[in-house]
Design a protein around this motif. Structure first.
Motif, PDB file in Angstrom:
ATOM      1  N   ASP A 120       4.460   3.222  84.934  1.00 41.37           N
ATOM      2  CA  ASP A 120       5.169   4.244  84.014  1.00 41.37           C
ATOM      3  C   ASP A 120       6.735   4.099  84.183  1.00 41.37           C
ATOM      4  OD1 ASP A 120       5.858   5.871  81.856  1.00 41.37           O
ATOM      5  OD2 ASP A 120       4.732   7.529  82.706  1.00 41.37           O
ATOM      6  N   ARG A 121       7.395   3.593  83.405  1.00 44.31           N
ATOM      7  CA  ARG A 121       8.882   3.922  83.445  1.00 44.31           C
ATOM      8  C   ARG A 121       9.434   4.657  82.340  1.00 44.31           C
ATOM      9  NH1 ARG A 121      12.574  -0.469  82.643  1.00 44.31           N
ATOM     10  NH2 ARG A 121      12.036  -1.608  80.979  1.00 44.31           N
ATOM     11  N   GLY A 122       8.707   5.012  81.434  1.00 42.91           N
ATOM     12  CA  GLY A 122       9.208   5.330  80.194  1.00 42.91           C
ATOM     13  C   GLY A 122       9.131   4.260  79.113  1.00 42.91           C
ATOM     14  N   ASN A 123       9.315   4.757  77.895  1.00 46.97           N
ATOM     15  CA  ASN A 123       9.411   3.900  76.545  1.00 46.97           C
ATOM     16  C   ASN A 123      10.998   3.258  76.434  1.00 46.97           C
ATOM     17  OD1 ASN A 123       6.876   4.520  76.119  1.00 46.97           O
ATOM     18  ND2 ASN A 123       6.936   6.590  75.480  1.00 46.97           N
ATOM     19  N   GLY A 124      11.282   2.392  75.642  1.00 46.21           N
ATOM     20  CA  GLY A 124      12.430   1.816  75.355  1.00 46.21           C
ATOM     21  C   GLY A 124      12.811   1.286  73.898  1.00 46.21           C
ATOM     22  N   ALA A 166      18.716  -4.053  74.810  1.00 41.13           N
ATOM     23  CA  ALA A 166      17.663  -2.917  74.727  1.00 41.13           C
ATOM     24  C   ALA A 166      17.921  -2.012  75.836  1.00 41.13           C
ATOM     25  CB  ALA A 166      16.442  -3.697  75.359  1.00 41.13           C
ATOM     26  N   GLY A 167      17.089  -0.938  75.695  1.00 43.04           N
ATOM     27  CA  GLY A 167      17.340   0.232  76.795  1.00 43.04           C
ATOM     28  C   GLY A 167      16.304   1.151  76.960  1.00 43.04           C
ATOM     29  N   MET A 168      16.247   2.004  77.674  1.00 39.88           N
ATOM     30  CA  MET A 168      15.183   3.150  78.035  1.00 39.88           C
ATOM     31  C   MET A 168      15.512   4.308  77.125  1.00 39.88           C
ATOM     32  SD  MET A 168      13.410   1.414  79.932  1.00 39.88           S
ATOM     33  CE  MET A 168      12.057   2.874  79.944  1.00 39.88           C
ATOM     34  N   LEU A 169      14.416   4.821  76.596  1.00 37.39           N
ATOM     35  CA  LEU A 169      14.689   6.046  75.728  1.00 37.39           C
ATOM     36  C   LEU A 169      15.432   7.278  76.544  1.00 37.39           C
ATOM     37  CD1 LEU A 169      12.110   6.035  73.181  1.00 37.39           C
ATOM     38  CD2 LEU A 169      14.239   5.411  72.790  1.00 37.39           C
ATOM     39  N   ASP A 170      14.595   7.561  77.634  1.00 39.36           N
ATOM     40  CA  ASP A 170      15.126   8.650  78.347  1.00 39.36           C
ATOM     41  C   ASP A 170      14.965   9.934  77.393  1.00 39.36           C
ATOM     42  OD1 ASP A 170      15.458   7.371  80.695  1.00 39.36           O
ATOM     43  OD2 ASP A 170      17.504   6.891  80.151  1.00 39.36           O
ATOM     44  N   GLY A 171      14.025  10.142  76.639  1.00 41.64           N
ATOM     45  CA  GLY A 171      14.099  11.279  75.798  1.00 41.64           C
ATOM     46  C   GLY A 171      14.971  11.181  74.409  1.00 41.64           C
ATOM     47  N   PRO A 203      15.092   7.313  69.330  1.00 46.77           N
ATOM     48  CA  PRO A 203      15.213   5.716  69.242  1.00 46.77           C
ATOM     49  C   PRO A 203      16.318   5.083  68.851  1.00 46.77           C
ATOM     50  CG  PRO A 203      13.130   6.619  68.901  1.00 46.77           C
ATOM     51  CD  PRO A 203      13.965   7.876  68.920  1.00 46.77           C
ATOM     52  N   LYS A 204      16.603   5.527  67.524  1.00 52.31           N
ATOM     53  CA  LYS A 204      17.674   4.902  66.656  1.00 52.31           C
ATOM     54  C   LYS A 204      19.225   5.175  67.149  1.00 52.31           C
ATOM     55  CE  LYS A 204      17.245   3.965  62.308  1.00 52.31           C
ATOM     56  NZ  LYS A 204      16.962   4.194  60.842  1.00 52.31           N
ATOM     57  N   GLN A 205      19.346   6.428  67.759  1.00 52.93           N
ATOM     58  CA  GLN A 205      20.740   6.878  68.216  1.00 52.93           C
ATOM     59  C   GLN A 205      20.709   5.995  69.666  1.00 52.93           C
ATOM     60  OE1 GLN A 205      23.237   8.308  67.251  1.00 52.93           O
ATOM     61  NE2 GLN A 205      24.162   7.682  68.979  1.00 52.93           N
ATOM     62  N   THR A 213       2.621   1.476  80.989  1.00 49.31           N
ATOM     63  CA  THR A 213       2.447   2.483  79.858  1.00 49.31           C
ATOM     64  C   THR A 213       3.673   2.364  78.822  1.00 49.31           C
ATOM     65  OG1 THR A 213       3.888   4.073  80.962  1.00 49.31           O
ATOM     66  CG2 THR A 213       1.627   4.136  81.474  1.00 49.31           C
ATOM     67  N   GLU A 214       4.696   1.475  78.928  1.00 46.17           N
ATOM     68  CA  GLU A 214       5.721   1.593  78.070  1.00 46.17           C
ATOM     69  C   GLU A 214       5.412   0.803  76.703  1.00 46.17           C
ATOM     70  OE1 GLU A 214      10.220  -0.291  78.442  1.00 46.17           O
ATOM     71  OE2 GLU A 214       8.609  -1.582  79.296  1.00 46.17           O
ATOM     72  N   TYR A 215       6.084   1.585  75.811  1.00 47.64           N
ATOM     73  CA  TYR A 215       6.130   0.794  74.463  1.00 47.64           C
ATOM     74  C   TYR A 215       7.499   0.550  74.047  1.00 47.64           C
ATOM     75  CZ  TYR A 215       6.978   5.126  71.840  1.00 47.64           C
ATOM     76  OH  TYR A 215       7.667   6.365  71.306  1.00 47.64           O
TER      77      TYR A 215
END
Length: 191
Positions: free
Chosen positions: A44-48, A85-90, A93-95, A126-128
């Protein structure tokens, strides 16, 4: 954590550095209705987010080239051609995608279209990723690009004709799944 398909019995953290690698002992309900004990690991590294920008006037797509250690240790030279591409980090997504585009490519765009959300490797990660596309013009360049040096990024910006990008997929020069999906999506749309 439990639902009607699986029940986690134990979660053991194996590594918690850049991401979190955990081993799960769980029970999975089979089609027969029986519960089967299983053990798997999940990273698990977060979503992107990922985005392909297209210049309709010039017929190009905006891609980047950067070093990827996992590809290098698996036999590739490591210099991958990808979409930004990049990680969302909370973040929204669009911003977050707009910020990544400017940081990695130097291009500032306002309109992005959300295409789909995809689990890229659901057997182990786990990432999407939230996929976007948009258009750009060479006059949209607002910054240097090249990535964030503090994060170890050294990114080359590429303007590639769509037809050439499709050929690069066939030759294996482009071998990143998210990039292939977005280029093929654009090619199908433009038919």
């Amino acid at each position: 954590m439990a639902n009607n398909l699986f029940r986690i019995r134990e979660r053991t953290v194996l590594s918690d550095d850049w991401g979190n690698l955990a081993r799960y002992d769980f029970e999975l309900k089979t089609r027969s209705g029986a519960w089967q004990a299983q053990r798997r690991e999940a990273y698990d590294r977060g979503n992107g987010v990922a985005c392909l920008l297209h210049d309709p006037e010039g017929g190009t797509v905006l891609l980047i080239r950067q070093f990827r250690l996992p590809a290098a240790v698996n036999g590739h030279d490591g210099m991958m051609i990808e979409v930004p591409a990049g990680m969302l980090d909370g973040a929204d997504p669009k911003q977050r995608m707009r910020e990544e585009l400017e940081e990695e490519t130097g291009y500032r765009v306002s309109e992005l279209d959300h295409l789909y959300d995809v689990y890229m490797s659901p057997g182990s990660v786990t990432e999407y990723l939230s996929f976007y596309q948009g258009t750009y013009d060479r006059s949209d360049r607002a910054a240097e690009g090249g990535g964030n040096v503090e994060e170890g990024e050294d990114i080359e910006v590429l303007h590639v004709l769509l037809e050439d990008a499709l050929a690069m997929i066939r030759t294996g020069e482009i071998c990143d799944a998210k990039t292939i999906m977005l280029i093929q999506h654009l090619a199908l749309e433009r038919r």
